[in-house]
Write a protein that holds these residues in place. Sequence first.
Motif, mmCIF file in Angstrom:
data_model
loop_
_atom_site.group_PDB
_atom_site.id
_atom_site.type_symbol
_atom_site.label_atom_id
_atom_site.label_comp_id
_atom_site.label_asym_id
_atom_site.label_seq_id
_atom_site.Cartn_x
_atom_site.Cartn_y
_atom_site.Cartn_z
ATOM 1 N N SER A 120 -13.235 -11.975 -8.351
ATOM 2 C CA SER A 120 -12.477 -11.030 -7.337
ATOM 3 C C SER A 120 -12.292 -9.696 -7.741
ATOM 4 O O SER A 120 -12.897 -9.200 -8.772
ATOM 5 N N ILE A 124 -9.239 -5.852 -2.901
ATOM 6 C CA ILE A 124 -8.502 -6.590 -1.974
ATOM 7 C C ILE A 124 -7.043 -6.048 -1.529
ATOM 8 O O ILE A 124 -6.657 -6.235 -0.533
ATOM 9 N N TYR A 125 -6.525 -5.428 -2.455
ATOM 10 C CA TYR A 125 -5.126 -4.819 -2.323
ATOM 11 C C TYR A 125 -4.943 -3.565 -1.456
ATOM 12 O O TYR A 125 -4.211 -3.347 -0.784
ATOM 13 N N LEU A 139 -1.870 -7.687 1.957
ATOM 14 C CA LEU A 139 -3.273 -7.103 1.568
ATOM 15 C C LEU A 139 -3.928 -6.424 2.685
ATOM 16 O O LEU A 139 -4.265 -7.122 3.603
ATOM 17 N N PRO A 141 -7.492 -4.460 2.554
ATOM 18 C CA PRO A 141 -8.372 -3.687 2.080
ATOM 19 C C PRO A 141 -8.891 -2.587 2.735
ATOM 20 O O PRO A 141 -8.931 -2.701 4.046
ATOM 21 N N GLY A 146 -13.779 -5.144 -0.364
ATOM 22 C CA GLY A 146 -12.745 -5.657 -0.652
ATOM 23 C C GLY A 146 -12.339 -6.545 0.526
ATOM 24 O O GLY A 146 -11.849 -7.703 0.412
ATOM 25 N N LYS A 149 -14.421 -9.762 -0.413
ATOM 26 C CA LYS A 149 -13.733 -10.392 -1.360
ATOM 27 C C LYS A 149 -12.471 -11.281 -1.080
ATOM 28 O O LYS A 149 -12.000 -12.219 -1.507
ATOM 29 N N LEU A 150 -11.690 -10.609 -0.312
ATOM 30 C CA LEU A 150 -10.436 -11.342 0.351
ATOM 31 C C LEU A 150 -10.769 -12.423 1.116
ATOM 32 O O LEU A 150 -10.115 -13.674 0.998
ATOM 33 N N GLU A 153 -11.712 -15.286 -1.234
ATOM 34 C CA GLU A 153 -10.516 -15.957 -1.543
ATOM 35 C C GLU A 153 -10.131 -16.861 -0.857
ATOM 36 O O GLU A 153 -9.466 -17.971 -1.049
ATOM 37 N N ARG A 171 -9.144 -11.267 -10.444
ATOM 38 C CA ARG A 171 -9.370 -10.018 -9.697
ATOM 39 C C ARG A 171 -9.331 -8.728 -10.917
ATOM 40 O O ARG A 171 -8.441 -8.739 -11.622
#
Length: 312
Positions: A120, A124-125, A139, A141, A146, A149-150, A153, A171
């Motif tokens: 990851s 994503i943050y 979160l 993105p 991003g 990837k989120l 997850e 991450r």
Amino acid sequence: MRTLVTGGAGFIGSFVCDRLLKDGHSVTAYDDLSLGRVRNIEQNLSNPKFRFVEGDILAPRMDEVFATGEFECVFHMAANSDIARSHESPSIDLDRTFMTTFRVLEAMRKNGVKQIVFASTSAIYGETTGRINESYGPLIPISHYGAGKLASEAFITSFAENYSIQSWITRFPNVVGPRSTHGAVYDFVQKLRKTPGSLHVLGNGQQIKPYLNVEDLVQGIMLVWTKASEKVNIFNIGADTRTRVADIARIVIEEGPAPAEIVYAGGDRGWIGDVPEFEYDTSSIRQLGWSPSMTSDEAIRVAAAAAWSEQV
């Protein structure tokens, strides 16, 4: 253990293959070679514990590989890694970042594979303030990468609960080193090869992020996989130090053959979706006994030297 590494001929994936083989595991590397290179894994081709399969994760061949591989763990490293490119074509991250993850999870479910280690990202943050730990939220993105990837997850954690699949979600920040095919260091070297004496840099050069050497990253991934034992394990892996883009440009020029002028395009970021600044809290993985061997600046310098020495 019998392992599958998706994106196994790529930048990070090839180093994962090297390390798994060194530790005595059997490895199948699966890669469509859109970003990966056979030369990244050529040192392993004669190893009887290594197998390379060229193929697209979204193609039927993936099902055949799973059906015959008897895998015990998947290291899912494959994804689109060109954030700027997906701004023009959002379906790239839908297909190559999210759907590849879903296809891997479905193949795992159908074939009884019970472990996944997932690559990851800090993307994503979204845009943040302060040091980011694994429980940071919400979160949000700002890039399609991003977001993909989120979403990946989220499906990994739902598959973990529904089908008893143990997962390790790692991450990454910006990763640098030999075999890279993109990123600031690689891009700057390629620009200087085309226009010696002048380096055009996107943004104002003040963007600042942690940069991590690829071998330090792989060491962290392996430590997390072998030591963390929850059903879902989530770890930031990164340096506590950071490097500004202006310093990356300076270091790349210093490692190159001749001086060059740096010309900045201006603005606070390189492209739409680029997070100009973030900082990691890595206390969780440090408690497992991991720390990087290089500072962010040192990792950049090693990567720059490698990029200048590699064939185009």
